[in-house]
Each structure stands twice: as C-alpha cells, then as structure tokens.
Design an enzyme around this catalytic site. Sequence first.
Site, PDB file in Angstrom:
ATOM      1  N   TYR A 142       4.923   6.821  -7.200  1.00 58.57           N
ATOM      2  CA  TYR A 142       5.676   7.970  -6.693  1.00 58.57           C
ATOM      3  C   TYR A 142       5.731   9.095  -7.728  1.00 58.57           C
ATOM      4  O   TYR A 142       5.788  10.266  -7.367  1.00 58.57           O
ATOM      5  CB  TYR A 142       7.119   7.556  -6.375  1.00 58.57           C
ATOM      6  CG  TYR A 142       7.337   7.039  -4.977  1.00 58.57           C
ATOM      7  CD1 TYR A 142       6.786   5.831  -4.578  1.00 58.57           C
ATOM      8  CD2 TYR A 142       8.094   7.755  -4.058  1.00 58.57           C
ATOM      9  CE1 TYR A 142       7.004   5.346  -3.299  1.00 58.57           C
ATOM     10  CE2 TYR A 142       8.314   7.274  -2.778  1.00 58.57           C
ATOM     11  CZ  TYR A 142       7.765   6.069  -2.415  1.00 58.57           C
ATOM     12  OH  TYR A 142       7.982   5.598  -1.148  1.00 58.57           O
ATOM     13  N   LYS A 189       2.100  -7.538  -7.488  1.00 58.23           N
ATOM     14  CA  LYS A 189       0.708  -7.806  -7.121  1.00 58.23           C
ATOM     15  C   LYS A 189      -0.033  -8.036  -8.437  1.00 58.23           C
ATOM     16  O   LYS A 189      -0.977  -7.324  -8.794  1.00 58.23           O
ATOM     17  CB  LYS A 189       0.157  -6.602  -6.321  1.00 58.23           C
ATOM     18  CG  LYS A 189      -1.229  -6.787  -5.749  1.00 58.23           C
ATOM     19  CD  LYS A 189      -1.287  -7.691  -4.523  1.00 58.23           C
ATOM     20  CE  LYS A 189      -2.726  -7.888  -4.087  1.00 58.23           C
ATOM     21  NZ  LYS A 189      -2.873  -8.909  -3.026  1.00 58.23           N
ATOM     22  N   ASP A 221       1.827  -9.169  -0.608  1.00 54.11           N
ATOM     23  CA  ASP A 221       1.250  -9.467   0.716  1.00 54.11           C
ATOM     24  C   ASP A 221       1.884 -10.729   1.305  1.00 54.11           C
ATOM     25  O   ASP A 221       2.238 -10.777   2.490  1.00 54.11           O
ATOM     26  CB  ASP A 221      -0.289  -9.567   0.658  1.00 54.11           C
ATOM     27  CG  ASP A 221      -0.802 -10.416  -0.494  1.00 54.11           C
ATOM     28  OD1 ASP A 221       0.000 -10.837  -1.354  1.00 54.11           O
ATOM     29  OD2 ASP A 221      -2.026 -10.662  -0.547  1.00 54.11           O
ATOM     30  N   ASP A 245       9.692   0.285  -0.842  1.00 55.06           N
ATOM     31  CA  ASP A 245       9.752   1.224   0.286  1.00 55.06           C
ATOM     32  C   ASP A 245       9.232   0.542   1.545  1.00 55.06           C
ATOM     33  O   ASP A 245       9.861   0.574   2.606  1.00 55.06           O
ATOM     34  CB  ASP A 245       8.910   2.459  -0.038  1.00 55.06           C
ATOM     35  CG  ASP A 245       8.894   3.458   1.110  1.00 55.06           C
ATOM     36  OD1 ASP A 245       9.977   3.736   1.662  1.00 55.06           O
ATOM     37  OD2 ASP A 245       7.798   3.939   1.461  1.00 55.06           O
ATOM     38  N   ASP A 249      11.548  -1.305   4.968  1.00 56.47           N
ATOM     39  CA  ASP A 249      11.386  -0.887   6.377  1.00 56.47           C
ATOM     40  C   ASP A 249      11.063  -2.112   7.226  1.00 56.47           C
ATOM     41  O   ASP A 249      11.602  -2.289   8.320  1.00 56.47           O
ATOM     42  CB  ASP A 249      10.240   0.130   6.537  1.00 56.47           C
ATOM     43  CG  ASP A 249      10.739   1.577   6.519  1.00 56.47           C
ATOM     44  OD1 ASP A 249      11.779   1.826   5.873  1.00 56.47           O
ATOM     45  OD2 ASP A 249      10.093   2.439   7.144  1.00 56.47           O
TER      46      ASP A 249
HETATM   47  C1  IPM Z   1      12.870   6.141   1.680  1.00 56.98           C
HETATM   48  C2  IPM Z   1      11.934   7.165   2.263  1.00 56.98           C
HETATM   49  C3  IPM Z   1      11.417   8.054   1.133  1.00 56.98           C
HETATM   50  C4  IPM Z   1      10.659   7.187   0.141  1.00 56.98           C
HETATM   51  C5  IPM Z   1      10.559   9.243   1.611  1.00 56.98           C
HETATM   52  C6  IPM Z   1      11.300  10.106   2.607  1.00 56.98           C
HETATM   53  C7  IPM Z   1      10.051  10.069   0.460  1.00 56.98           C
HETATM   54  O1  IPM Z   1      10.893   6.547   2.950  1.00 56.98           O
HETATM   55  O2  IPM Z   1      13.887   6.538   1.083  1.00 56.98           O
HETATM   56  O3  IPM Z   1      12.611   4.946   1.841  1.00 56.98           O
HETATM   57  O4  IPM Z   1       9.463   6.927   0.333  1.00 56.98           O
HETATM   58  O5  IPM Z   1      11.271   6.753  -0.811  1.00 56.98           O
HETATM   59 MG    MG Z   2      11.103   4.470   3.138  1.00 56.73          MG
END
Ligand code: IPM
Ligand code: MG
Length: 356
Positions: A142, A189, A221, A245, A249
């Site tokens: 990042y 990884k 993975d 990240d 999700d």
């Molecule tokens: C999160 C989001 C952010 C990230 C984006 C919006 C830059 O996906 O906070 O998880 O990737 O960190």
């Molecule tokens: Mg995110």
Amino acid sequence: MNKNILIVPGDGIGQEVTAVGKKVLDRIAEKFGHTFHYDEALIGHVAIEATGSPLPDETLQKMKASDAILFGAVGHPKYDNDPTAKVRPEQGLLKMRKELGLYANLRPIKLFDELLGASSIKPEILRGADILFFRELTGDIYFGEKGRKNDGNTAYDVAEYSRFEVERIARKAFDAARTRRKKLCSVDKANVIETSRLWREVIQKIALEYPDVEVEHQFVDATAMLLIKDPKKFDVVVTANLFGDILTDEASQIAGSMGMLASASIGDGTGVYEPIHGSAHDITGKGVANPLASILSVALLLDISFGLKNEADTVISAVDAVLKAGFRTRDIADASTLSENILGTDAIGQEVLKRI
Ligand code: IPM
Ligand code: MG
C-alpha cells in the site's frame, strides 16, 4: 467523562450510517452522564469537490486534536473506472492512516446468533465462530514505491516491512490473544515473498515472550480456504496490510453481511472507528443502508479509546436485542424475515436507541 469526538462521514452511505452512529453516542452520553463535544470534517470525494484535496489540512488538524474519530467511508464510482485519475478519494484514507500512525486495524468477526441464516455459509459451520483480525495498516504494498517504466508499459508496487513495524502489530495481536482463547494465527506467504519471511521470523521471535499463546503460521491461500471451511478454528489472526484487506472482506460473510462489521484503527494517537464496508453508491440516498456496523464501531470507540466497557456492552446488547426482536435491514434479511420487520437506516437506528 468529557470528550471531543470528530465525525468524518466521508462519501456515499458513510453520511447516512455515521449520522445514526452519532445518535447512539448522544444516547449513551445522556444515559451515562457523559459530555461528548462533536466537530465534523471532510474526507474523500466530498473533500475533493470542496477543496481539491481528499484529506484537507483542516481535517487532519481536527483529527489530531480530537479524542476519537467516528468515520464513515470513502470512494466514488467516478474514479473506479478511471485508472488515470491522479487525485482519488482513497488517498485521503491512506494518508490519514499514515499521518495518525494507525498501524493496527482490528476487525472483529462476531456472528450474532440471529443472523446464522443470513450467511451463505451453512449454519452448522458458522455457529460459534468468533475471530479477531489484526491487519497491519501503514506498511506493505500500500505504501511502498510505485510507478511506471518502459514508457508506461510496465508498472510496479514495492512491498516493504521493517522489523519494527512487524513487532509492534505482533505485540498487539499477542496481547489480545492472551485475553481470548490464547490462539494466534499469523498469515503470510513466506514460501514466496521476502517481506513474509521477515514477518514470520519476527512473529517466531515475539512468540518466545508469550509462551502461553499457541502460535500457528499459515499461508494466505490456505487461510482463505480454511476461513470458509472451518471458521471456528480461528481466534486471533494477524496479517499484513494487503492480505488483511482481502481476508477481512471474505470473513465478513461469516458475520452475514459487510453491513455488520465494525473496525478500529489504532496506533500512536487518536483512534479511528469505522464500518469495514465502503461508500456503496448503488444504495446511497435510498435510506436502506445498514447502520449496525457504524453503531458497533461506536461500541469499539467507547471501549478502546475511552475505556467505557459498560457503555460499549450496552450498545452491543441493544443491537443484539433489535436482532432478537426480528428487525433487519435488507442486507441481513432472509426468507423467514417478516416484510414489516425489514427496516431502513433510520428506523433500525431508532430501534437500537430505544433499547439503549
Ligand atoms: C478498507 C478499504 C480500503 C483499503 C480502501 C478503500 C483503500 O478496502 O479499509 O478495507 O484497501 O484499505
Ligand atoms: Mg477493504
């Protein structure tokens, strides 16, 4: 208690859900005799429109001066399909994380029993799942050097971690594991990536300081697969920025919906509390967004930044009671939900306020 809270709604449904979160803060202040002073600031697309910058200096100053920040979301579809845009809403978020030294992102994946049916994963696999993610937030691909070469035909992003950066997030995760089931899974990884090899080396070293915590190292993975196959096996998970990240999700589906997941970003200074979902422009302005993640972010804020555990538990119990009463937003409704129990953003917020 007397505190200054900065409200930073950002873009899209961030505005709608944060407004509900703020009402919850007000109700808690009233019930427990606290005084919360609020200020508001711009970030993301709305900040670009108003000032040209996704994180105006004024916002950053206000952030540094506040005791805690309740955050919404950033993003706008207009940038998503324009890879050439030089100024982007997400830059505001990343700069905020860096400037405030928010290196630890806590993402608790907690399943409310009433929502077992809302997930696409079988209830018997899910029941009892309770995971706390520690996602490193200020390093990795990042923030490394990025650019183009060969006349723009080749692109690169450098992933970088220092020993110190891994150590500080590791300690936070080990400390948390101690207060829970004493199991830590470190995800990397290391069979391929050098930063992962440093990561693993540091975790192994810090583990010596925590002999009471059982540590497991897992490739990312395999973790992606095991989260769905057997989520109950995880307790605390610590991982790098990009892996975290993606995995969080994925893990949100264990909790039924992204609309249920709160997060805390903490580090050197003021903490930031926000839903893990994005700005969701597809449903913006319709009044249907799920505010429960923002409300649960308020609980994290009260607990972590202010040490108000009882107040935080009151918020969580109120959310639980609303779900037990059968109320749902669209995203967490299932075939058994009565249509009159499917509520919009403000209406479900009111139900939570009543129960506080
Ligand atoms: C999160 C989001 C952010 C990230 C984006 C919006 C830059 O996906 O906070 O998880 O990737 O960190
Ligand atoms: Mg995110």
